[in-house]
Write a protein that holds these residues in place. Structure first.
Motif, PDB file in Angstrom:
ATOM      1  N   SER A 171       0.971  -0.694   0.169  1.00 48.64           N
ATOM      2  CA  SER A 171      -0.306   0.214  -0.222  1.00 48.64           C
ATOM      3  C   SER A 171       1.067   1.225  -0.335  1.00 48.64           C
ATOM      4  CB  SER A 171      -0.727  -0.057   1.208  1.00 48.64           C
ATOM      5  OG  SER A 171      -0.359   0.027   2.310  1.00 48.64           O
ATOM      6  N   VAL A 172       0.639   2.686  -0.607  1.00 52.09           N
ATOM      7  CA  VAL A 172       0.796   3.505   0.010  1.00 52.09           C
ATOM      8  C   VAL A 172       0.324   4.319   0.128  1.00 52.09           C
ATOM      9  CG1 VAL A 172       2.022   5.344  -2.308  1.00 52.09           C
ATOM     10  CG2 VAL A 172       2.384   3.237  -2.971  1.00 52.09           C
ATOM     11  N   SER A 173       0.388   5.325   1.168  1.00 49.66           N
ATOM     12  CA  SER A 173      -0.344   5.923   1.104  1.00 49.66           C
ATOM     13  C   SER A 173       0.192   7.675   2.074  1.00 49.66           C
ATOM     14  CB  SER A 173      -1.216   5.402   3.079  1.00 49.66           C
ATOM     15  OG  SER A 173      -2.108   4.135   3.118  1.00 49.66           O
ATOM     16  N   VAL A 174      -0.377   8.362   2.055  1.00 50.07           N
ATOM     17  CA  VAL A 174       0.389   9.561   2.977  1.00 50.07           C
ATOM     18  C   VAL A 174      -0.017  10.059   4.199  1.00 50.07           C
ATOM     19  CG1 VAL A 174      -0.318  11.005   0.502  1.00 50.07           C
ATOM     20  CG2 VAL A 174      -2.211  10.770   1.799  1.00 50.07           C
ATOM     21  N   ARG A 175       0.618  11.286   4.753  1.00 49.37           N
ATOM     22  CA  ARG A 175       1.008  11.462   5.919  1.00 49.37           C
ATOM     23  C   ARG A 175      -0.469  11.720   6.257  1.00 49.37           C
ATOM     24  NH1 ARG A 175       4.459  14.030   9.187  1.00 49.37           N
ATOM     25  NH2 ARG A 175       5.787  14.949   6.974  1.00 49.37           N
ATOM     26  N   GLY A 176      -0.879  11.233   7.600  1.00 51.49           N
ATOM     27  CA  GLY A 176      -2.366  11.225   8.409  1.00 51.49           C
ATOM     28  C   GLY A 176      -3.228  10.544   8.019  1.00 51.49           C
ATOM     29  N   VAL A 177      -3.034   9.236   7.154  1.00 56.03           N
ATOM     30  CA  VAL A 177      -3.548   8.724   6.985  1.00 56.03           C
ATOM     31  C   VAL A 177      -3.439   7.100   7.834  1.00 56.03           C
ATOM     32  CG1 VAL A 177      -4.098   6.421   5.418  1.00 56.03           C
ATOM     33  CG2 VAL A 177      -4.152   8.843   3.948  1.00 56.03           C
ATOM     34  N   LEU A 178      -4.590   7.017   8.426  1.00 53.69           N
ATOM     35  CA  LEU A 178      -4.884   5.429   9.379  1.00 53.69           C
ATOM     36  C   LEU A 178      -5.347   5.010   8.789  1.00 53.69           C
ATOM     37  CD1 LEU A 178      -5.542   6.127  13.122  1.00 53.69           C
ATOM     38  CD2 LEU A 178      -6.349   4.174  11.644  1.00 53.69           C
ATOM     39  N   ARG A 179      -4.927   3.156   8.733  1.00 57.07           N
ATOM     40  CA  ARG A 179      -5.660   2.285   7.810  1.00 57.07           C
ATOM     41  C   ARG A 179      -6.237   0.690   9.159  1.00 57.07           C
ATOM     42  NH1 ARG A 179      -5.214   2.007   2.259  1.00 57.07           N
ATOM     43  NH2 ARG A 179      -3.591   3.451   0.855  1.00 57.07           N
ATOM     44  N   GLY A 180      -6.955   0.326   9.534  1.00 57.74           N
ATOM     45  CA  GLY A 180      -7.303   0.051  10.575  1.00 57.74           C
ATOM     46  C   GLY A 180      -8.069   0.252  11.479  1.00 57.74           C
ATOM     47  N   LEU A 181      -8.330  -0.578  12.616  1.00 56.28           N
ATOM     48  CA  LEU A 181      -7.951  -1.880  12.865  1.00 56.28           C
ATOM     49  C   LEU A 181      -8.660  -2.920  12.410  1.00 56.28           C
ATOM     50  CD1 LEU A 181      -8.083  -0.099  16.288  1.00 56.28           C
ATOM     51  CD2 LEU A 181      -5.832  -1.005  15.268  1.00 56.28           C
TER      52      LEU A 181
END
Length: 185
Positions: free
Chosen positions: A51-61
């Motif tokens: 995965s590629v994500s930018v600052r501040g992205v939260l994936r989950g839980l």
């Protein structure tokens, strides 16, 4: 490799041996025999995600109910705060969480065993995250626990009052108690 126990049963941080010189570096991100003997990770990996994500992205839980996935997580670019939550009924660390900063600079990895929820917060401008899984992704089996659940009280490294960037699914995720009350966990 250095295997560092965490406060959660069976969840470990792995520091690979890094060989660097004027040309760059080399490391083994996975070696079945060593991981089995030294870290107790002897499940087969059947899927590899990126995965590629930018600052501040939260994936989950995130977790899968009937087909739990073990995940070996590493960052190939940037930095994240990676979190594992033990949701195994009867486990000595049930309902406890562990968080660690993983980065492309440190090369550390987190082993999140099957039966855990997993999530991460991006701390750098961009983060590329790879993780090997011990079970296939099953969208009909997937669930999310609220990132800000008051029972779990995860100390995400966010400035006070800042809400992370969430998917619609993660923004609508129920709390930990809901899953307990519904008999899902």
């Amino acid at each position: 490799m250095n295997v560092i126990p965490t406060s959660l049963s069976n969840c470990v941080v792995i520091e690979p041996n890094v060989h660097s010189d004027r040309r760059g570096l080399f490391l083994e991100s996975y070696h079945a025999q060593r991981f089995s003997q030294e870290a107790g990770i002897d499940l087969p990996f059947v899927q590899h995600n990126f995965s590629v994500s930018v600052r501040g992205v939260l994936r989950g839980l995130h977790f899968q109910r009937r087909q739990p996935q073990g995940k070996l997580v590493r960052v190939t670019r940037g930095e994240i705060f990676d979190v594992a939550v033990d949701i195994r009924q009867g486990s000595p660390s049930f309902a406890q969480w562990f968080g660690v900063t993983l980065s492309s600079a440190s090369h550390r990895q987190l082993w999140v065993p099957p039966g855990f929820a997993h999530g991460f917060l991006v701390l750098s401008d961009v983060a590329e995250v790879e993780y090997k899984c011990t079970a296939y992704y099953a969208p009909e089996d997937e669930a999310s626990i609220a990132w800000d659940d008051p029972v779990l009280q995860i100390a995400w490294p966010l400035p006070s009052g800042v809400i992370p960037i969430l998917s619609d699914k993660d923004a609508a995720a129920p709390g930990f108690e809901w899953f307990c009350n519904e008999g899902v966990l």
